[in-house]
Design a protein around this motif. Sequence first.
Motif, PDB file in Angstrom:
ATOM      1  N   ALA A 280     -15.649  14.616 -57.112  1.00 48.45           N
ATOM      2  CA  ALA A 280     -15.064  13.353 -57.538  1.00 48.45           C
ATOM      3  C   ALA A 280     -15.596  12.188 -56.705  1.00 48.45           C
ATOM      4  O   ALA A 280     -16.150  12.371 -55.616  1.00 48.45           O
ATOM      5  N   VAL A 281     -15.396  10.993 -57.243  1.00 46.80           N
ATOM      6  CA  VAL A 281     -15.664   9.746 -56.527  1.00 46.80           C
ATOM      7  C   VAL A 281     -14.320   9.198 -56.062  1.00 46.80           C
ATOM      8  O   VAL A 281     -13.383   9.109 -56.860  1.00 46.80           O
ATOM      9  N   LEU A 282     -14.220   8.858 -54.791  1.00 41.30           N
ATOM     10  CA  LEU A 282     -12.986   8.286 -54.254  1.00 41.30           C
ATOM     11  C   LEU A 282     -13.203   6.810 -53.970  1.00 41.30           C
ATOM     12  O   LEU A 282     -14.152   6.433 -53.283  1.00 41.30           O
ATOM     13  N   THR A 283     -12.329   5.964 -54.508  1.00 44.25           N
ATOM     14  CA  THR A 283     -12.340   4.551 -54.143  1.00 44.25           C
ATOM     15  C   THR A 283     -11.236   4.339 -53.126  1.00 44.25           C
ATOM     16  O   THR A 283     -10.118   4.851 -53.287  1.00 44.25           O
ATOM     17  N   SER A 284     -11.539   3.562 -52.071  1.00 40.32           N
ATOM     18  CA  SER A 284     -10.616   3.528 -50.942  1.00 40.32           C
ATOM     19  C   SER A 284     -10.742   2.238 -50.154  1.00 40.32           C
ATOM     20  O   SER A 284     -11.603   1.400 -50.435  1.00 40.32           O
ATOM     21  N   VAL A 285      -9.885   2.130 -49.162  1.00 38.18           N
ATOM     22  CA  VAL A 285      -9.985   1.120 -48.105  1.00 38.18           C
ATOM     23  C   VAL A 285      -9.896   1.879 -46.784  1.00 38.18           C
ATOM     24  O   VAL A 285      -9.489   3.048 -46.757  1.00 38.18           O
ATOM     25  N   PRO A 286     -10.276   1.273 -45.663  1.00 32.58           N
ATOM     26  CA  PRO A 286     -10.281   2.006 -44.391  1.00 32.58           C
ATOM     27  C   PRO A 286      -8.957   2.640 -44.011  1.00 32.58           C
ATOM     28  O   PRO A 286      -8.933   3.738 -43.449  1.00 32.58           O
ATOM     29  N   THR A 287      -7.831   1.979 -44.302  1.00 31.41           N
ATOM     30  CA  THR A 287      -6.541   2.565 -43.946  1.00 31.41           C
ATOM     31  C   THR A 287      -6.295   3.861 -44.709  1.00 31.41           C
ATOM     32  O   THR A 287      -5.699   4.809 -44.177  1.00 31.41           O
ATOM     33  N   VAL A 288      -6.753   3.929 -45.953  1.00 31.07           N
ATOM     34  CA  VAL A 288      -6.636   5.157 -46.744  1.00 31.07           C
ATOM     35  C   VAL A 288      -7.481   6.266 -46.135  1.00 31.07           C
ATOM     36  O   VAL A 288      -7.034   7.402 -45.961  1.00 31.07           O
ATOM     37  N   GLY A 312     -14.185  -0.500 -48.632  1.00 30.60           N
ATOM     38  CA  GLY A 312     -14.413  -1.906 -48.292  1.00 30.60           C
ATOM     39  C   GLY A 312     -13.081  -2.607 -48.150  1.00 30.60           C
ATOM     40  O   GLY A 312     -12.085  -1.992 -47.775  1.00 30.60           O
ATOM     41  N   ALA A 313     -13.043  -3.917 -48.451  1.00 35.18           N
ATOM     42  CA  ALA A 313     -11.848  -4.778 -48.377  1.00 35.18           C
ATOM     43  C   ALA A 313     -11.471  -5.139 -46.955  1.00 35.18           C
ATOM     44  O   ALA A 313     -10.745  -6.094 -46.728  1.00 35.18           O
ATOM     45  N   GLY A 337     -16.968  -7.900 -50.666  1.00 32.33           N
ATOM     46  CA  GLY A 337     -16.685  -8.778 -51.798  1.00 32.33           C
ATOM     47  C   GLY A 337     -15.402  -9.524 -51.571  1.00 32.33           C
ATOM     48  O   GLY A 337     -14.792  -9.468 -50.500  1.00 32.33           O
ATOM     49  N   GLN A 338     -14.984 -10.237 -52.600  1.00 31.12           N
ATOM     50  CA  GLN A 338     -13.685 -10.890 -52.574  1.00 31.12           C
ATOM     51  C   GLN A 338     -13.261 -11.145 -54.006  1.00 31.12           C
ATOM     52  O   GLN A 338     -14.065 -11.060 -54.942  1.00 31.12           O
ATOM     53  N   THR A 339     -11.987 -11.450 -54.179  1.00 30.67           N
ATOM     54  CA  THR A 339     -11.425 -11.605 -55.515  1.00 30.67           C
ATOM     55  C   THR A 339     -12.191 -12.644 -56.321  1.00 30.67           C
ATOM     56  O   THR A 339     -12.432 -12.464 -57.520  1.00 30.67           O
ATOM     57  N   GLU A 340     -12.589 -13.726 -55.669  1.00 28.47           N
ATOM     58  CA  GLU A 340     -13.288 -14.802 -56.374  1.00 28.47           C
ATOM     59  C   GLU A 340     -14.641 -14.381 -56.930  1.00 28.47           C
ATOM     60  O   GLU A 340     -15.248 -15.096 -57.730  1.00 28.47           O
ATOM     61  N   SER A 527      -3.752  -5.188 -50.304  1.00 30.30           N
ATOM     62  CA  SER A 527      -5.092  -4.662 -50.578  1.00 30.30           C
ATOM     63  C   SER A 527      -5.765  -4.114 -49.333  1.00 30.30           C
ATOM     64  O   SER A 527      -6.930  -3.759 -49.358  1.00 30.30           O
ATOM     65  N   GLY A 528      -5.003  -4.031 -48.217  1.00 28.95           N
ATOM     66  CA  GLY A 528      -5.530  -3.388 -47.023  1.00 28.95           C
ATOM     67  C   GLY A 528      -6.238  -4.302 -46.055  1.00 28.95           C
ATOM     68  O   GLY A 528      -6.872  -3.822 -45.110  1.00 28.95           O
ATOM     69  N   LYS A 529      -6.165  -5.604 -46.257  1.00 24.30           N
ATOM     70  CA  LYS A 529      -6.812  -6.540 -45.341  1.00 24.30           C
ATOM     71  C   LYS A 529      -5.861  -6.914 -44.211  1.00 24.30           C
ATOM     72  O   LYS A 529      -4.672  -7.123 -44.425  1.00 24.30           O
TER      73      LYS A 529
END
Length: 555
Positions: A280-288, A312-313, A337-340, A527-529
Amino acid sequence: MQVSTVPAAPRTDAPLTESLRPADSGLPLSDHTVGSLLREVAARRPDAPALESVPDDGGAPRRWTYAELLAEAESVAGGLRERVGLGARVALWAPNLPEWPIVAYAAALAGVTLVTLNPALRAGELTHALRTSEAEMLIHADAGRGYPMGEVVREVAPGLPGLRHIVPLAAWDALRGSAPLPSRQEVASVPAQIQFTSGTTGDPKAVLLSHRSVVNVARLTFEGLGVRDGATVVSPLPMFHTAGCVISCLGPLWSGGVFTLMERFDPKVLFEVLRRSPGAVLTSVPTVLTALNDVARAWDGEPARLSSVLTGAAPVRPQLITETEELFSTTVFNLYGQTELASVVTLTRPDDSAEDKTSTVGRPLPHVACKIVDPDTGRVQPLGVPGEICARGYQQLLAYYGDPEATARKVDADGWLHTGDLGSMDATGAVRIEGRLSDLIIRGGENIAPGPLESFLSTLPGVRDALVVGVPDDRWGEIVAAVVLPAADRPEGPDLDACVARCREQLSPHKIPARWYLAEGLPLTASGKIQKFRVRELIAEGVLRRLDAPAAQAA
């Protein structure tokens, strides 16, 4: 063996001479809307699994094929059009539930703009978001993690006369309808989403994103990774954020794969889901990843093996990348990246060196130009010299909804979006993140970027992670303060004398932290920031424990 649907994007060979990488337009952009893309995949793979949702307790998932997902979304889309017209704003306020992506697809098919709302919003914040977006309809959960969302809706609704329709997700059948749906061309003329910024530097702003941006960012991200055909994508990320509803949700459409939505992040449940989904592919942030790795290290059975991990994030420690790759026999891809910018600007690639994968956030995606400029003069910086990261491309926000002044501050007259982030660029176009422009520490006239300093401090013995902020000082204006999170085997904190000694060996004197604090965790956005402004507040309030003697604070 299954192969990638599209080869990974090739590296451009010509080395740069300054920190400006032009857009690579070698691959054409797709003109799909979110809804037309779903229809195309459903026509091609009607019986293939499309969506599964893993409940909080790790129980049996709920599943939909592509044909079932499309039929459900079209039914809800008809119900939306019975209530609101083309281009109306329809808000969704709910935690991660399988109805979330269904409503998102329905909004796209109906030609309305989906307003994605954080389920943790309090009454005043919800009112602000609904008023700012001018939402005409609200679809909401009754509760999330014990929070009485339905009660909050009833509290704020009387003060929002523009909110004409309110439907709880519990009344799902009431959302269905049969009104005619708009054409693909009509839908393309309407913004796809309003996403609110994470609020790391102030009040959240309403970011207006196009179908072209969200569809193609998801596509080019997955192409850049070389995601295999039919891959399962597992996401514990919040759906109200672009990492959830754009990359994690729309990305699998481009590979004809399965989107596995974790209704709530529990590292043990996530680990079990990954074990039953090899490759599988996992999408994550560092805290995850940090929490997931703790579970993986304690596991003594057959390990989970992933094809790739996207993260990322927030800044990602090189050690976290290396550890994740070893534990899951995988490759970790770092993004920025960022939301914008519809969530992804740069991405590491399969052919990058180990050094690039751990120390950079990769090169820009196709069709986006990127440059590093001097924040004061606007001139492009020499290679390797930090400055503000700017980007320009199809995926940037259409506007901050209802706020032309903020839009003009964000995007200059030449169309460059100023991210507010500090970074540097090498000759290949790879970007290194140095921190936020607003987080720059100015000590006695010397500019100190927090990012590289945080990376170094996180390598010290007894330190699991580190954060650097500037705090006021009568002599220097600002001084460097380090907030460290202890390693698992040193809950009392690191040996401060040893840390300072290492700093004196490796850092210029003005970069050595003058104050040291210990924290068990850091304040995060949904979002983990990391909320650095809140960290500075905790220091000022005396909440964080000082590791150094108070007499050392002016050192």
